[in-house]
Design a protein around this motif. Structure first.
Motif, PDB file in Angstrom:
ATOM      1  N   SER A 284       0.842  -1.192   0.000  1.00 17.46           N
ATOM      2  CA  SER A 284       0.000   0.000   0.000  1.00 17.46           C
ATOM      3  C   SER A 284       0.877   1.241   0.000  1.00 17.46           C
ATOM      4  O   SER A 284       1.961   1.253   0.598  1.00 17.46           O
ATOM      5  N   GLN A 285       0.430   2.261  -0.697  1.00 17.95           N
ATOM      6  CA  GLN A 285       1.085   3.564  -0.683  1.00 17.95           C
ATOM      7  C   GLN A 285       0.122   4.547  -0.036  1.00 17.95           C
ATOM      8  O   GLN A 285      -1.006   4.712  -0.493  1.00 17.95           O
ATOM      9  N   ILE A 286       0.561   5.178   1.040  1.00 19.05           N
ATOM     10  CA  ILE A 286      -0.332   6.026   1.829  1.00 19.05           C
ATOM     11  C   ILE A 286       0.331   7.369   2.096  1.00 19.05           C
ATOM     12  O   ILE A 286       1.516   7.440   2.446  1.00 19.05           O
ATOM     13  N   LYS A 287      -0.453   8.421   1.925  1.00 21.50           N
ATOM     14  CA  LYS A 287      -0.016   9.765   2.286  1.00 21.50           C
ATOM     15  C   LYS A 287      -0.755  10.171   3.551  1.00 21.50           C
ATOM     16  O   LYS A 287      -1.982  10.070   3.620  1.00 21.50           O
ATOM     17  N   ARG A 288      -0.018  10.604   4.552  1.00 19.67           N
ATOM     18  CA  ARG A 288      -0.610  10.988   5.829  1.00 19.67           C
ATOM     19  C   ARG A 288      -0.442  12.486   6.059  1.00 19.67           C
ATOM     20  O   ARG A 288       0.525  13.091   5.568  1.00 19.67           O
ATOM     21  N   ASN A 289      -1.350  13.058   6.844  1.00 18.51           N
ATOM     22  CA  ASN A 289      -1.183  14.468   7.181  1.00 18.51           C
ATOM     23  C   ASN A 289      -0.146  14.618   8.281  1.00 18.51           C
ATOM     24  O   ASN A 289       0.333  13.635   8.860  1.00 18.51           O
ATOM     25  N   ALA A 290       0.191  15.855   8.577  1.00 16.45           N
ATOM     26  CA  ALA A 290       1.304  16.126   9.496  1.00 16.45           C
ATOM     27  C   ALA A 290       1.037  15.662  10.909  1.00 16.45           C
ATOM     28  O   ALA A 290       1.966  15.461  11.687  1.00 16.45           O
ATOM     29  N   ASN A 291      -0.233  15.467  11.272  1.00 16.05           N
ATOM     30  CA  ASN A 291      -0.564  15.123  12.661  1.00 16.05           C
ATOM     31  C   ASN A 291      -0.626  13.631  12.925  1.00 16.05           C
ATOM     32  O   ASN A 291      -0.831  13.204  14.055  1.00 16.05           O
ATOM     33  N   PHE A 292      -0.447  12.801  11.888  1.00 16.05           N
ATOM     34  CA  PHE A 292      -0.608  11.357  12.083  1.00 16.05           C
ATOM     35  C   PHE A 292       0.603  10.744  12.771  1.00 16.05           C
ATOM     36  O   PHE A 292       1.746  11.019  12.417  1.00 16.05           O
ATOM     37  N   ASN A 293       0.341   9.889  13.759  1.00 18.86           N
ATOM     38  CA  ASN A 293       1.357   9.028  14.355  1.00 18.86           C
ATOM     39  C   ASN A 293       0.706   7.702  14.697  1.00 18.86           C
ATOM     40  O   ASN A 293      -0.496   7.630  14.973  1.00 18.86           O
ATOM     41  N   MET A 294       1.483   6.643  14.688  1.00 24.14           N
ATOM     42  CA  MET A 294       0.961   5.329  15.023  1.00 24.14           C
ATOM     43  C   MET A 294       0.515   5.326  16.476  1.00 24.14           C
ATOM     44  O   MET A 294       1.304   5.598  17.373  1.00 24.14           O
ATOM     45  N   LYS A 295      -0.759   5.023  16.713  1.00 21.13           N
ATOM     46  CA  LYS A 295      -1.318   5.150  18.057  1.00 21.13           C
ATOM     47  C   LYS A 295      -1.087   3.923  18.917  1.00 21.13           C
ATOM     48  O   LYS A 295      -0.888   4.020  20.119  1.00 21.13           O
TER      49      LYS A 295
ATOM     50  N   LYS B  85       6.968   1.171  16.803  1.00 21.90           N
ATOM     51  CA  LYS B  85       6.106   2.330  16.618  1.00 21.90           C
ATOM     52  C   LYS B  85       6.848   3.346  15.763  1.00 21.90           C
ATOM     53  O   LYS B  85       8.078   3.386  15.737  1.00 21.90           O
ATOM     54  N   SER B  86       6.075   4.193  15.076  1.00 14.88           N
ATOM     55  CA  SER B  86       6.688   5.256  14.272  1.00 14.88           C
ATOM     56  C   SER B  86       6.099   6.590  14.689  1.00 14.88           C
ATOM     57  O   SER B  86       4.966   6.677  15.154  1.00 14.88           O
ATOM     58  N   ALA B  87       6.900   7.648  14.512  1.00 15.46           N
ATOM     59  CA  ALA B  87       6.446   9.011  14.761  1.00 15.46           C
ATOM     60  C   ALA B  87       7.071   9.908  13.707  1.00 15.46           C
ATOM     61  O   ALA B  87       8.257   9.750  13.372  1.00 15.46           O
ATOM     62  N   TYR B  88       6.293  10.829  13.166  1.00 15.32           N
ATOM     63  CA  TYR B  88       6.797  11.704  12.110  1.00 15.32           C
ATOM     64  C   TYR B  88       7.322  12.997  12.698  1.00 15.32           C
ATOM     65  O   TYR B  88       6.754  13.556  13.644  1.00 15.32           O
ATOM     66  N   LEU B  89       8.448  13.477  12.141  1.00 17.93           N
ATOM     67  CA  LEU B  89       9.223  14.534  12.777  1.00 17.93           C
ATOM     68  C   LEU B  89       9.096  15.883  12.092  1.00 17.93           C
ATOM     69  O   LEU B  89       9.749  16.834  12.504  1.00 17.93           O
ATOM     70  N   GLU B  90       8.308  15.991  11.048  1.00 15.35           N
ATOM     71  CA  GLU B  90       8.168  17.249  10.344  1.00 15.35           C
ATOM     72  C   GLU B  90       6.705  17.675  10.332  1.00 15.35           C
ATOM     73  O   GLU B  90       5.798  16.854  10.479  1.00 15.35           O
ATOM     74  N   VAL B  91       6.471  18.951  10.136  1.00 19.92           N
ATOM     75  CA  VAL B  91       5.113  19.494  10.201  1.00 19.92           C
ATOM     76  C   VAL B  91       4.350  19.287   8.896  1.00 19.92           C
ATOM     77  O   VAL B  91       3.132  19.427   8.863  1.00 19.92           O
ATOM     78  N   LYS B  92       5.047  18.936   7.817  1.00 21.74           N
ATOM     79  CA  LYS B  92       4.356  18.724   6.549  1.00 21.74           C
ATOM     80  C   LYS B  92       3.893  17.269   6.429  1.00 21.74           C
ATOM     81  O   LYS B  92       4.233  16.422   7.246  1.00 21.74           O
ATOM     82  N   SER B  93       3.118  17.006   5.382  1.00 21.52           N
ATOM     83  CA  SER B  93       2.619  15.644   5.171  1.00 21.52           C
ATOM     84  C   SER B  93       3.755  14.720   4.765  1.00 21.52           C
ATOM     85  O   SER B  93       4.843  15.168   4.392  1.00 21.52           O
ATOM     86  N   HIS B  94       3.497  13.431   4.845  1.00 22.40           N
ATOM     87  CA  HIS B  94       4.517  12.444   4.527  1.00 22.40           C
ATOM     88  C   HIS B  94       3.858  11.282   3.779  1.00 22.40           C
ATOM     89  O   HIS B  94       2.669  11.022   3.913  1.00 22.40           O
ATOM     90  N   GLU B  95       4.654  10.590   2.992  1.00 17.37           N
ATOM     91  CA  GLU B  95       4.137   9.509   2.165  1.00 17.37           C
ATOM     92  C   GLU B  95       5.084   8.322   2.237  1.00 17.37           C
ATOM     93  O   GLU B  95       6.300   8.490   2.264  1.00 17.37           O
ATOM     94  N   ARG B  96       4.500   7.131   2.261  1.00 16.59           N
ATOM     95  CA  ARG B  96       5.330   5.928   2.323  1.00 16.59           C
ATOM     96  C   ARG B  96       4.649   4.769   1.631  1.00 16.59           C
ATOM     97  O   ARG B  96       3.438   4.767   1.418  1.00 16.59           O
TER      98      ARG B  96
END
Length: 276
Positions: A12-23, A67-78
């Motif tokens: 799967s290829q997913i783009k997340r907004n800046a506020n997403f983190n694995m809960k 767990k993962s956490a995103y470190l930038e305020v912009k969106s990210h894709e993986r």
């Protein structure tokens, strides 16, 4: 039309907004390849911390606590690929399982800029075959996945990586997490772990949560239950003995924690052979 079962392979290829983190705590019975297309993130796997940037891959072995956490305020894709031992079986037969899974022992890889187009193309081919399956898709998916795994092993063999160094605070948290993993069978307090990081307990508690995504007690319980789960399936030891070996003096408390985190009592987990 032959469909590849999702429990054996998925992409799967997913783009997340800046506020997403694995809960939630993330543990699964398959292997995962995580390819970061944009943004920057921190991965915590078992007791190690990895900082990923665009073009990096993390290879997560089955059963790994992460767990993962995103470190930038912009969106990210993986792009995320999941596969099982069954799906990779023919490659194990040809090269040996130990060699094939070598890339999961040193999981963080930076794909050289000159080779990203090649990796991107393999990912696109897998996505296409997975989304529009026919009688040839399983064979092609396996071919593309096997090619990717062999490429990743080559990356490690020839040391293409240029891994970003951790800062001093992350190094300290990683040291404490490793201490917990090595001593989970003993009584461990927040103060014990904080001492490994040379931090006060209150500061360590906040920093550990922010860095790993786990609270101290949550992490300790998950490390203990990972070992307990293996013992339930691989031995005939009593649940009381397993609780003691994993750092729980009270088997009833162990049962309560196991059910809360795993969603099933220990005896049913063993009876169902780990199936939930």
């Amino acid at each position: 039309m032959n469909n590849v079962p999702d429990h054996q392979f998925s992409i799967s290829q997913i783009k997340r907004n800046a506020n997403f983190n694995m809960k939630e705590t993330h543990v699964h019975p398959h292997y995962e390849i995580f390819y970061l297309l944009s943004g920057k993130c921190r991965f915590f796997i078992n007791h190690s911390i990895y900082v990923l940037k665009k073009g990096d891959i993390i290879a997560i072995e089955k059963g790994a606590l992460h767990k993962s956490a995103y470190l930038e305020v912009k969106s990210h894709e993986r792009i995320v690929i999941n596969f099982t031992d069954q799906f990779a079986g023919p490659l194990y037969d040809e090269f040996g399982k130990e060699l094939v899974l070598k890339c999961f022992r040193n999981p963080h890889m930076t794909i050289p800029t000159s080779r990203r187009e090649y990796v991107d193309d393999l990912m696109r081919k897998m996505e296409l075959e997975y989304k529009t399956q026919d009688m040839f898709s399983e064979r092609l998916l396996k071919n593309h996945l096997y090619e990717l795994l062999i490429f990743l092993i080559r990356c490690q063999e020839f040391q293409y990586n240029a891994i970003e160094e951790l800062d001093a605070a992350d190094e300290a948290i990683q040291r404490a997490a490793k201490y917990i993993c090595m001593n989970f069978h003993n009584p461990i307090t927040l103060a014990d772990a904080a001492k490994q990081a040379n931090m006060s307990p209150s500061f360590f508690s906040r920093k550990f949560k922010r860095t790993t995504g786990f609270g101290f007690k949550e992490y300790l319980n998950n490390v203990r239950l990972r070992e307990a789960s293996a013992l339930l399936l691989e031995t005939n030891d009593s649940i009381t003995d397993i609780a003691l070996r994993c750092g729980y003096n009270d088997s009833n408390y162990f049962g309560d924690v196991f059910k809360r985190i795993k969603g099933i009592p220990p005896y049913l987990y063993r009876k169902n052979k780990g199936m939930m």
